[in-house]
Design a protein around this motif. Structure first.
Motif, PDB file in Angstrom:
ATOM      1  N   LEU A 132       0.848  -1.196   0.000  1.00  0.00           N
ATOM      2  CA  LEU A 132       0.000   0.000   0.000  1.00  0.00           C
ATOM      3  C   LEU A 132       0.881   1.243   0.000  1.00  0.00           C
ATOM      4  O   LEU A 132       1.798   1.371   0.810  1.00  0.00           O
ATOM      5  CB  LEU A 132      -0.902  -0.003   1.229  1.00  0.00           C
ATOM      6  N   TYR A 143      -2.422   0.349  -4.423  1.00  0.00           N
ATOM      7  CA  TYR A 143      -2.035  -0.936  -3.843  1.00  0.00           C
ATOM      8  C   TYR A 143      -1.442  -1.793  -4.944  1.00  0.00           C
ATOM      9  O   TYR A 143      -2.119  -2.127  -5.910  1.00  0.00           O
ATOM     10  CB  TYR A 143      -3.233  -1.649  -3.210  1.00  0.00           C
ATOM     11  N   SER A 205      -7.028  -5.346  -2.027  1.00  0.00           N
ATOM     12  CA  SER A 205      -5.937  -6.079  -1.398  1.00  0.00           C
ATOM     13  C   SER A 205      -6.342  -7.443  -0.855  1.00  0.00           C
ATOM     14  O   SER A 205      -5.478  -8.276  -0.576  1.00  0.00           O
ATOM     15  CB  SER A 205      -5.354  -5.258  -0.245  1.00  0.00           C
TER      16      SER A 205
END
Length: 224
Positions: A132, A143, A205
């Protein structure tokens, strides 16, 4: 980040406040020295932009009074007093920077960014936590190379958490630094924004980047 803007010219104050808000800062604007000291006493600020030619209490007196109590708050003087002696006095009395009017807004914003980075042990422009990445200059978050579109408040929350990574930060502390004095602590605004932020981060993510610490607040941990 939350800024106290002390400028008695209301048109100029509105221009500066709008520009800073568009860049993601929370801004409280006041128009005289006494009001500046009051707002400073009751709120938590990351930086103060201070004019010197103020009604009720001169800006230098405001600076001196704040510095007697607080050596850490960042103060940027923004003044039409352009003589070298005026700048020397302002810096000697404790200002961290001095910008003369008329000024370019881009330069003002750059100086603010620089001072805020100094406040956090000279953090770099780009803050990372694993894959990140957050750019404090462009206000962009990504990300693993994929950009994440955040609202201003979502960005403000994330920036504060990433700068204070591995530390538990309370909701009260975050709202104090991301919102201005119009924030209603009894509303669901903060919970809505942090829920939305966590959802967006999880989408890209597949990880829970922001951990909730029951009864204490939130934390982003750098596993590395």
């Amino acid at each position: 980040m939350r800024i106290l803007l002390v400028e008695d010219e209301k048109t100029l104050s509105g221009y500066i406040a709008k520009g800073l808000q568009n860049s993601g800062y929370a801004v409280d604007a006041v128009y005289d020295g006494e009001e500046a000291l009051y707002e400073y006493a009751v709120n938590g600020y990351d930086l103060i932009v201070l004019d010197l030619n103020l009604p009720k209490k001169d800006g230098l007196d405001v600076l001196r009074e704040i510095r007697r109590k607080d050596v850490n708050i960042k103060i940027l003087i923004l003044s039409a007093r352009s003589a070298v002696d005026d700048r020397i006095i302002g810096l000697d009395e404790g200002a961290n920077d001095y910008l003369v009017k008329p000024f370019d807004f881009g330069e003002l914003e750059a100086r603010i960014r620089n001072l805020l980075r100094r406040e956090f042990s000279q953090i770099p422009t780009t803050v990372t936590l694993g894959l990140l990445s957050l750019d404090t200059k462009s206000k962009q978050v990504s990300y693993d190379g994929t950009e994440i579109n955040l609202t201003r408040k979502e960005y403000g929350i994330l920036e504060y958490l990433m700068i204070h990574k591995n530390q538990v930060v309370s909701a009260e502390e975050m709202t104090e630094h991301v919102w201005n004095h119009t924030f209603d602590p009894f509303s669901n605004t903060f919970r809505y924004h942090i829920h939305s932020l966590k959802k967006k981060l999880h989408t890209v993510s597949a990880l829970d980047c922001i951990k909730t610490v029951r009864g204490q607040g939130y934390v982003m941990e750098d596993k590395a």
